[in-house]
Design a protein around this motif. Structure first.
Motif, mmCIF file in Angstrom:
data_model
loop_
_atom_site.group_PDB
_atom_site.id
_atom_site.type_symbol
_atom_site.label_atom_id
_atom_site.label_comp_id
_atom_site.label_asym_id
_atom_site.label_seq_id
_atom_site.Cartn_x
_atom_site.Cartn_y
_atom_site.Cartn_z
ATOM 1 N N SER A 1 1.071 -1.435 0.148
ATOM 2 C CA SER A 1 -0.160 0.180 0.153
ATOM 3 C C SER A 1 0.613 1.294 -0.509
ATOM 4 N N ASP A 2 1.312 1.225 0.630
ATOM 5 C CA ASP A 2 2.779 2.756 0.950
ATOM 6 C C ASP A 2 3.638 2.837 0.179
ATOM 7 N N ARG A 3 4.180 1.889 -0.807
ATOM 8 C CA ARG A 3 4.488 1.673 -2.034
ATOM 9 C C ARG A 3 3.476 1.825 -3.236
ATOM 10 N N LEU A 4 2.479 1.719 -2.891
ATOM 11 C CA LEU A 4 1.341 2.621 -4.318
ATOM 12 C C LEU A 4 0.925 3.671 -4.049
ATOM 13 N N ARG A 5 1.359 4.046 -3.224
ATOM 14 C CA ARG A 5 0.675 5.596 -2.688
ATOM 15 C C ARG A 5 -0.412 5.723 -2.096
ATOM 16 N N LEU B 1 -13.832 -6.447 -7.208
ATOM 17 C CA LEU B 1 -12.587 -6.075 -8.187
ATOM 18 C C LEU B 1 -11.868 -5.369 -8.877
ATOM 19 N N ALA B 2 -11.699 -4.620 -8.686
ATOM 20 C CA ALA B 2 -11.606 -3.299 -9.901
ATOM 21 C C ALA B 2 -10.505 -2.666 -9.533
ATOM 22 N N PRO B 3 -9.679 -2.177 -9.916
ATOM 23 C CA PRO B 3 -8.676 -0.378 -9.803
ATOM 24 C C PRO B 3 -8.839 -0.125 -8.710
ATOM 25 N N LEU B 4 -8.452 0.295 -8.037
ATOM 26 C CA LEU B 4 -7.516 1.239 -7.153
ATOM 27 C C LEU B 4 -7.359 2.550 -7.135
ATOM 28 N N THR B 5 -8.125 3.572 -8.043
ATOM 29 C CA THR B 5 -7.580 4.572 -8.690
ATOM 30 C C THR B 5 -6.948 5.166 -7.520
ATOM 31 N N GLU B 6 -7.496 5.532 -6.238
ATOM 32 C CA GLU B 6 -6.887 6.317 -5.077
ATOM 33 C C GLU B 6 -5.645 6.401 -5.044
ATOM 34 N N SER B 7 -4.789 5.106 -6.070
ATOM 35 C CA SER B 7 -3.471 4.705 -5.817
ATOM 36 C C SER B 7 -3.195 6.062 -7.290
ATOM 37 N N GLY C 1 -2.200 -3.819 -13.057
ATOM 38 C CA GLY C 1 -1.229 -4.631 -13.357
ATOM 39 C C GLY C 1 0.748 -4.121 -13.129
ATOM 40 N N VAL C 2 0.020 -3.035 -12.264
ATOM 41 C CA VAL C 2 1.487 -3.061 -11.511
ATOM 42 C C VAL C 2 2.203 -3.845 -11.405
ATOM 43 N N LEU C 3 1.366 -4.828 -10.190
ATOM 44 C CA LEU C 3 1.863 -5.945 -9.139
ATOM 45 C C LEU C 3 1.449 -7.419 -9.853
ATOM 46 N N ARG C 4 2.680 -8.377 -9.649
ATOM 47 C CA ARG C 4 2.754 -9.330 -11.734
ATOM 48 C C ARG C 4 1.506 -10.880 -10.453
ATOM 49 N N SER C 5 1.251 -10.978 -10.775
ATOM 50 C CA SER C 5 0.571 -12.325 -10.875
ATOM 51 C C SER C 5 0.573 -13.683 -11.512
ATOM 52 N N ASN C 6 1.250 -13.758 -11.437
ATOM 53 C CA ASN C 6 2.013 -14.791 -12.417
ATOM 54 C C ASN C 6 2.075 -16.141 -13.082
ATOM 55 N N ILE D 1 -0.425 6.348 -8.828
ATOM 56 C CA ILE D 1 0.693 4.512 -9.449
ATOM 57 C C ILE D 1 -0.753 4.100 -10.724
ATOM 58 N N VAL D 2 -1.727 3.585 -9.688
ATOM 59 C CA VAL D 2 -3.016 2.782 -9.616
ATOM 60 C C VAL D 2 -3.113 3.293 -11.676
ATOM 61 N N MET D 3 -3.326 4.735 -10.933
ATOM 62 C CA MET D 3 -4.208 5.738 -12.203
ATOM 63 C C MET D 3 -3.893 5.934 -13.045
ATOM 64 N N GLU D 4 -2.220 5.718 -13.374
ATOM 65 C CA GLU D 4 -1.994 6.251 -14.472
ATOM 66 C C GLU D 4 -1.615 4.773 -15.218
ATOM 67 N N ALA D 5 -1.257 3.402 -14.931
ATOM 68 C CA ALA D 5 -1.011 2.209 -15.110
ATOM 69 C C ALA D 5 -3.015 1.959 -15.927
ATOM 70 N N VAL D 6 -3.693 2.695 -15.513
ATOM 71 C CA VAL D 6 -4.877 2.229 -16.615
ATOM 72 C C VAL D 6 -4.830 2.609 -16.926
ATOM 73 N N ARG D 7 -4.669 4.395 -16.914
ATOM 74 C CA ARG D 7 -4.270 5.265 -18.047
ATOM 75 C C ARG D 7 -3.676 4.266 -18.925
ATOM 76 N N LYS D 8 -2.396 4.377 -19.190
ATOM 77 C CA LYS D 8 -1.064 3.732 -19.792
ATOM 78 C C LYS D 8 -2.090 2.568 -20.618
ATOM 79 N N ASN D 9 -2.010 1.551 -19.709
ATOM 80 C CA ASN D 9 -1.848 -0.013 -20.428
ATOM 81 C C ASN D 9 -3.737 -0.663 -20.474
ATOM 82 N N GLY D 10 -4.845 0.100 -19.483
ATOM 83 C CA GLY D 10 -6.320 0.448 -19.913
ATOM 84 C C GLY D 10 -6.344 -1.536 -19.125
#
Length: 353
Positions: free
Chosen positions: A161-165, A291-297, A255-260, A299-308
């Motif tokens: 959480s801290d790293r995702l701001r 289950l949905a991206p937590l765009t309060e972050s 998608g910032v964190l990887r579920s491999n 970092i997550v907001m930018e990932a969603v904007r960039k990748n969908g």
């Protein structure tokens, strides 16, 4: 004694099999007390392969191995009284061959028992179901294992959480102890057997939930190397757990964190002559959590904007989990499309495959 007791009697992991370069090692004691270098190493692990070793975690596993041996020694007829069934429920016993490992209908070779975190924490009250008497008799030890494991995974969650701001309360609210959850402890037995290249003990998959916290001594776990079609072993290390990111954290993080993707095959080399035991705790979101991206972050907001992120609206953790469980079961198989419907985030984030 279970094969996972470190007695020195088991053959070593061979050095002539394809093995993933040593995973990043996280020292839990340092992480717990806020060591910045350790937090950075954790973040690097979670955003690259999504797997890492965890040492100095202090979890006592011996009572769980003993519970597993007692349970798996029961007659199959007795164990089947506690079978999961085909409805998408996970808690209880799963017999070998009850799940498909691929779209062709090949069968898994492992038996395991899942104990609900809700049940372990509530005993003597029953939340979800009953378990074999040898399990109920050990519920105090099971509770200790689950509580300790749960606390460790929540510490990791706070660092993420801290790293995702992201305010810590956001992810904590997705995993409230007061709400029903599919979180569980699992003991797995995989007997030695000859298998073809098409057969695997547990098929390729991403984990359903948030964080997985695994203990085992014998090899067999493999990861799909990102960007390739190559499967490589993860070498077990004494007194080190293996942890990995699951689907819900991949989705929450955009998608910032990887579920491999990973799978289990028989242990390599001389280790293949022994029963492979594994013990894991799965931290999963509360069933009602969406289950949905937590765009309060940001970092997550930018990932969603960039990748969908193509996740259906208002998918609950319960719906996601039940769909995946139900469509793996042999009793529900209609054809290749059934197994395909059991897939996780490898189709949302193709780089996980």
């Amino acid at each position: 004694m279970a094969a996972n007791d470190i007695s020195g009697e088991l053959p070593p992991f061979p050095d002539d099999v394809p093995t993933y370069p040593l995973l990043l090692v996280i020292d839990y004691e340092k992480l717990k007390y806020g060591d910045e270098a350790e937090r950075t190493t954790l973040w690097d692990a979670c955003t690259t392969l999504g797997f890492f070793y965890l040492k100095n975690h202090g979890v006592e596993t011996q009572p769980m191995w003993e519970m597993g041996e007692a349970t798996m020694a029961l007659p199959l007829e007795e164990k089947m009284k506690f079978e999961q069934g085909d409805s998408g429920n996970s808690f209880g016993y799963k017999a070998a061959g009850a799940c498909n490992t691929d779209e062709h209908g090949n069968l898994d070779t492992v038996e395991f028992l899942n104990v609900s975190r809700d049940d372990a924490l509530a005993r003597p009250a029953k939340v979800h179901r009953s378990y074999p008497q040898c399990v109920e008799d050990r519920m105090s030890a099971i509770r200790t294992f689950i509580e300790t494991s749960d606390n460790i995974t929540r510490t990791i969650l706070d660092v993420i959480s801290d790293r995702l701001r992201l305010p810590r309360d956001v992810l904590r609210s997705k995993h409230r102890l007061t709400e029903p959850s599919p979180s569980e402890g699992r003991i797995i037995r995989n007997p030695p057997r000859n298998m073809t290249k098409e057969e695997v003990a547990i098929g390729a998959h991403t984990d359903f939930g948030t964080l997985s916290f695994l203990h085992n001594i014998l090899g067999g776990l493999q990861v799909l190397v990102p960007g390739t079609n190559s499967w490589q072993y993860i070498k077990p290390l004494p007194c080190h757990a293996i942890c990995n990111i699951g689907d819900s954290l991949a989705i929450y993080s955009g998608g910032v964190l990887r579920s491999n993707l990973h799978r289990v095959i028989p242990p390599p080399g001389e280790q293949g002559r022994f029963v492979r035991w594994s013990l894991v705790y799965f931290l999963r979101p509360a069933m009602s959590s969406l289950l949905a991206p937590l765009t309060e972050s940001p970092i997550v907001m930018e990932a969603v904007r960039k990748n969908g992120v193509d996740v259906a609206d208002n998918v609950s953790a319960e719906d996601w989990f039940t769909r995946r469980m139900r469509n793996q079961r042999v009793g529900n198989r209609m054809g290749p499309e059934t197994w395909r419907a059991s897939r996780g985030t490898e189709h949302i984030f193709p780089t996980a495959a």
